[in-house]
Structures are given as C-alpha cells and as structure tokens.
Design a protein around this motif. Sequence first.
Motif, short mmCIF file in Angstrom:
data_model
loop_
_atom_site.label_atom_id
_atom_site.label_comp_id
_atom_site.label_asym_id
_atom_site.label_seq_id
_atom_site.Cartn_x
_atom_site.Cartn_y
_atom_site.Cartn_z
N GLN A 172 0.83 -1.20 0.00
CA GLN A 172 0.00 0.00 0.00
C GLN A 172 0.87 1.25 0.00
O GLN A 172 0.57 2.22 -0.71
N LEU A 173 1.95 1.25 0.75
CA LEU A 173 2.84 2.40 0.77
C LEU A 173 3.51 2.58 -0.59
O LEU A 173 3.70 3.71 -1.06
N GLU A 174 3.89 1.48 -1.23
CA GLU A 174 4.48 1.57 -2.57
C GLU A 174 3.46 2.13 -3.56
O GLU A 174 3.81 2.91 -4.45
N ILE A 175 2.21 1.72 -3.42
CA ILE A 175 1.16 2.23 -4.30
C ILE A 175 1.02 3.74 -4.14
O ILE A 175 0.93 4.48 -5.12
N LEU A 176 1.02 4.21 -2.91
CA LEU A 176 0.89 5.64 -2.66
C LEU A 176 2.06 6.42 -3.27
O LEU A 176 1.89 7.53 -3.78
N ASP A 177 3.25 5.83 -3.25
CA ASP A 177 4.44 6.53 -3.73
C ASP A 177 4.62 6.45 -5.24
O ASP A 177 4.97 7.43 -5.88
N VAL A 178 4.40 5.28 -5.81
CA VAL A 178 4.82 5.02 -7.19
C VAL A 178 3.68 5.11 -8.19
O VAL A 178 3.85 5.65 -9.29
N LEU A 179 2.53 4.57 -7.83
CA LEU A 179 1.47 4.41 -8.82
C LEU A 179 1.03 5.71 -9.48
O LEU A 179 0.88 5.75 -10.71
N ASN A 188 -5.01 4.62 -19.84
CA ASN A 188 -5.74 5.84 -20.20
C ASN A 188 -6.62 6.32 -19.06
O ASN A 188 -7.56 7.08 -19.28
N LEU A 189 -6.32 5.85 -17.85
CA LEU A 189 -7.14 6.22 -16.71
C LEU A 189 -6.99 7.70 -16.38
O LEU A 189 -5.88 8.24 -16.42
N PRO A 190 -8.08 8.37 -16.00
CA PRO A 190 -7.96 9.73 -15.49
C PRO A 190 -7.12 9.75 -14.21
O PRO A 190 -7.14 8.77 -13.45
N PRO A 191 -6.39 10.81 -13.95
CA PRO A 191 -5.51 10.85 -12.76
C PRO A 191 -6.23 10.54 -11.47
O PRO A 191 -5.68 9.88 -10.59
N GLN A 192 -7.49 10.98 -11.34
CA GLN A 192 -8.20 10.77 -10.08
C GLN A 192 -8.59 9.31 -9.86
O GLN A 192 -8.95 8.91 -8.76
N GLU A 193 -8.51 8.49 -10.92
CA GLU A 193 -8.87 7.08 -10.80
C GLU A 193 -7.67 6.16 -10.66
O GLU A 193 -7.83 4.97 -10.35
N VAL A 194 -6.47 6.68 -10.87
CA VAL A 194 -5.28 5.83 -10.90
C VAL A 194 -5.06 5.15 -9.55
O VAL A 194 -4.85 3.93 -9.48
N LEU A 195 -5.10 5.93 -8.47
CA LEU A 195 -4.81 5.37 -7.15
C LEU A 195 -5.86 4.35 -6.74
O LEU A 195 -5.51 3.26 -6.23
#
Length: 226
Positions: A172-179, A188-195
Amino acid sequence: MTTPPIKSRGPKPTKVDPDQILDAAQAVFAEEGLRAASLRAIARQAGCDPALIYYHFDSKETLFKALLDRRFPAVLHDVERLADPADVRPTALRLWEVLLIYHRHLKDDPGIRAMIRGEIVRGAEGLTHLIEKRVRPIVVHVSRIIEQGMARGDLRPDLPPLLTTFFLVKMQLEILDVLPAVLPHFTNLPPQEVLLTGMRSWFDLYWRGVALHPASPLPPLPDPTA
C-alpha cells in the motif's frame, strides 16, 4: 546620557509555528537524512532564524520524534478500533479498511513516507528503534485482524500473521508513492482514478493469496474518496 541600543546587523528573526518547522525538517530529512541534515538547512527551509528552532525543539532527534508522533498515533487509533474482535464484518472488508486508514493518513504526506523509508534503509542507530516503537503497535493490531480472520475461517490457516500484515501494508505504501507517477503512462485512466484502481487491483491479488476460498467474491469495498 544613556547609551543607545546596538542595532542588529543581521536579519530580524521571523516568527514561525512548530508545524512550519516540522514541515521544513521533514523535507530536509527526506532529502538528506537526519544525520546529514543541519539545523541551518531546516531554518533556511522554514524561513526562520536557527535560534527559533531551539525555542521549540532541542535537537534534530526531537524534531524526528515529533514528526513521527504527528502521524502515527492517529493511524494507531484507527487500526486499534478496527481490530476489535467484536467487529464481525467480513475479514476482506476489514483488511481493505486497513488500506483506507493508510490512504487517509499518509496519502497527502509523501514527505513522511520518504523520511521513514530513508532512515530505515540507512539503518541509522537509534532512529530505526524510534520508528519501530511507533510502527510495531500498528502491525500487531493488523496482525490480530489476520488472526481473527483465520479463526473465523475466512483466511488460510497456514498464514504467518506478521508477514501477511507486512505484505499488505508495504505494498500500500508503494502504491501511494509510485502508482500516481507511473500508471498514467501505461493506461488511459484519469488521474483521479489511478490510485483507486491500483489499490483495488492490488487488494484483489492479495486477497486471492490469503483467502481460504479464493474464488469467493469480495464484498462491496468502500471508495477511499467517499
């Protein structure tokens, strides 16, 4: 006749509040590490005289402790409530809420994540202990949710609870940092949907590995932004 007061040749100190100093210290620690950081660099980042730092904090170590204590008690409070054995909701939902707690408290604070990761990697004597002291109670409570899930027949009985907790939270921490920085280049995901998409995909993979019945559908999972 009275002697006129001597005028200071330097700039007048700028008033700052403790949180402003902590924000500056966090930025400097994340970049340089606590041992290499100087109070002058922190004062420069905060836009104040170094003497004002000593007014609030007597050392870099005190600043570091204050930064940890600005975030981790709130995380612990939420995880502790979530680990209440009286909570009979599905284990999948409770583990998803662990991710939501980290999302809620740490998503908008990359500095604390970078600072902690840096000090753990550097293995600075004394600092790792300070971090462990604050992280361990959180890990213990999450591992209790794992143990309760095993006892209730939701999770595989052969899971090592602490390692299972580590892999859940570390990713989860890696997702917050890298994704947010990487995934937009591959989708092609909108930025608000990436996380949210990354979190859900990771949790689905994780759940298939720890569930006693991996094919069972996940319950509805709350949106982190709700």
